[in-house]
Design an enzyme around this catalytic site. Structure first.
Site, mmCIF file in Angstrom:
data_model
loop_
_atom_site.group_PDB
_atom_site.id
_atom_site.type_symbol
_atom_site.label_atom_id
_atom_site.label_comp_id
_atom_site.label_asym_id
_atom_site.label_seq_id
_atom_site.Cartn_x
_atom_site.Cartn_y
_atom_site.Cartn_z
ATOM 1 N N SER A 1 0.551 -0.863 -0.271
ATOM 2 C CA SER A 1 0.420 -0.060 0.127
ATOM 3 C C SER A 1 1.077 1.582 0.069
ATOM 4 O O SER A 1 1.964 1.563 1.245
ATOM 5 C CB SER A 1 -1.227 0.062 1.077
ATOM 6 O OG SER A 1 -0.305 0.345 2.720
ATOM 7 N N GLY B 1 -0.056 4.495 -0.132
ATOM 8 C CA GLY B 1 -0.730 5.181 0.734
ATOM 9 C C GLY B 1 -1.856 6.584 -1.110
ATOM 10 O O GLY B 1 -2.327 6.014 -1.522
ATOM 11 N N ALA B 2 -1.388 7.677 -0.796
ATOM 12 C CA ALA B 2 -2.359 8.162 -1.978
ATOM 13 C C ALA B 2 -1.838 7.529 -3.348
ATOM 14 O O ALA B 2 -2.723 8.226 -4.403
ATOM 15 C CB ALA B 2 -2.051 9.694 -1.418
ATOM 16 N N GLY C 1 -1.931 4.682 -4.245
ATOM 17 C CA GLY C 1 -2.509 3.783 -4.015
ATOM 18 C C GLY C 1 -1.576 2.374 -3.650
ATOM 19 O O GLY C 1 -1.868 2.036 -2.477
ATOM 20 N N GLY D 1 -5.302 1.098 5.435
ATOM 21 C CA GLY D 1 -4.660 -0.465 5.034
ATOM 22 C C GLY D 1 -5.205 -1.636 5.206
ATOM 23 O O GLY D 1 -5.010 -2.847 4.494
ATOM 24 N N ASP D 2 -5.682 -1.334 6.537
ATOM 25 C CA ASP D 2 -6.571 -2.662 7.124
ATOM 26 C C ASP D 2 -7.397 -3.318 6.276
ATOM 27 O O ASP D 2 -7.746 -4.624 6.062
ATOM 28 C CB ASP D 2 -6.963 -2.555 8.601
ATOM 29 C CG ASP D 2 -5.697 -2.270 9.204
ATOM 30 O OD1 ASP D 2 -4.375 -2.274 9.060
ATOM 31 O OD2 ASP D 2 -6.204 -1.535 10.151
#
Length: 302
Positions: A220, A222-223, A225, A251-252
């Protein structure tokens, strides 16, 4: 059905403030108290979208009892192991521009006997499960390979295992042959010991985890993708969020959506991105339900 294991769960209090200034008295705009911990959030996200899940976790003190009550109020089936320590509490401060400041307690120590009881509960409940998901930090008192030990036992029983952790525990989980690993960018950079300046670096680092033994890596970003690296190659995707409110649990939620959609290929990556982006648009560590998902915002790149 998906079983989640969170060795260091928490009570998560999220407070929204207009601005954060050190040394000042700050009035909260809103406050939310949610059950916390990576595996706990995966179970909450799955159940919010109609996917059966059971949460296995240690519980200690009044905070542990409150954590269990909050989860049960959301309809989460909890298998708790009583420990001598006190379940930790975390604080998240969220500002209107999306800046999030987190204060996480280290959590209570766990004895070997308490960990063995967790293992017994997981193995007893994992029969017939589609996945077992091992998430979060390893609590004080346990070795870095605690999740790896459980991973090997589950794999020997023919059960697929997803792991979301960091540091030495992440490396040990890869070496133990986890079916899916879900690090974020910083966790991935830390475990391979090199900065990740661009997408090629992320892919190379994910391939490193696969060489160690993991089958699939979902990183992951963040912004930016997420990146999926598996035996079929590399896929990337994004899902923009117009008004970010809290990144806690995003992220979960991404991992929950990925597993719920089959944990393979572009379809699973797209579902994970939709769930993760929806979590970012919600306050605190609320997990998204079907009405919060905007799958048409997702873009997948080969």
């Amino acid at each position: 059905m998906i079983v989640t294991v969170t060795l260091n769960p928490s009570l998560d209090r999220a407070v929204e403030v207009d601005s954060l200034t050190r040394g000042e008295v700050i009035r909260a705009a809103t406050a939310h108290l949610d059950p916390g911990g990576k595996g706990v959030n995966v179970s909450r996200a799955l159940l919010a979208n109609g996917v059966p899940s059971v949460a296995v976790l240690p519980s200690g003190g009044d905070e542990g009892n409150q954590l269990i009550r909050l989860l049960q109020a959301e309809g989460v089936e909890v298998l708790a192991v009583s420990i001598s320590g006190r379940t930790r509490s975390n604080i998240t401060l969220a500002e209107p521009d999306g800046t999030v400041t987190k204060i996480n307690e280290p959590g209570p120590a766990m004895s070997r006997a308490e960990f063995d009881e967790v293992i017994d509960k997981v193995l007893a409940r994992a029969g017939g499960a589609d996945w077992v998901v091992l998430c979060g930090s390893v609590p004080p008192g346990l070795p870095a390979d605690a999740y790896a030990q459980l991973c090997r036992k589950l794999r020997a029983a023919g059960i697929r295992v997803a792991v979301d952790t960091s540091g030495p525990a992440l490396r040990e989980a890869a070496l133990a042959g986890a079916t899916v690993l879900k690090p974020n960018r910083d966790e991935l950079a830390d475990v391979v010991g090199t900065p990740l300046a661009d997408l090629d670096d992320v892919v190379d680092a994910a391939q490193c985890l696969r060489k160690w033994g993991a089958r699939t890596v979902v990183a992951s970003l963040g912004a930016d993708g997420a990146v999926l690296v598996d035996a079929d190659g590399v896929r990337t995707g994004t899902c923009p969020v117009a008004r970010p409110r809290s990144t806690v649990g995003a992220g979960d939620a991404l991992l929950a959506g990925f597993l719920a959609a089959g944990a393979q290929g572009a379809t699973a990556l797209a579902e994970g991105l939709a769930w993760g982006a929806a979590a970012v648009s919600l306050p605190g560590s609320r997990m998204p339900g079907p009405a919060d998902l905007f799958r048409h915002h997702v873009t997948i790149h080969p």
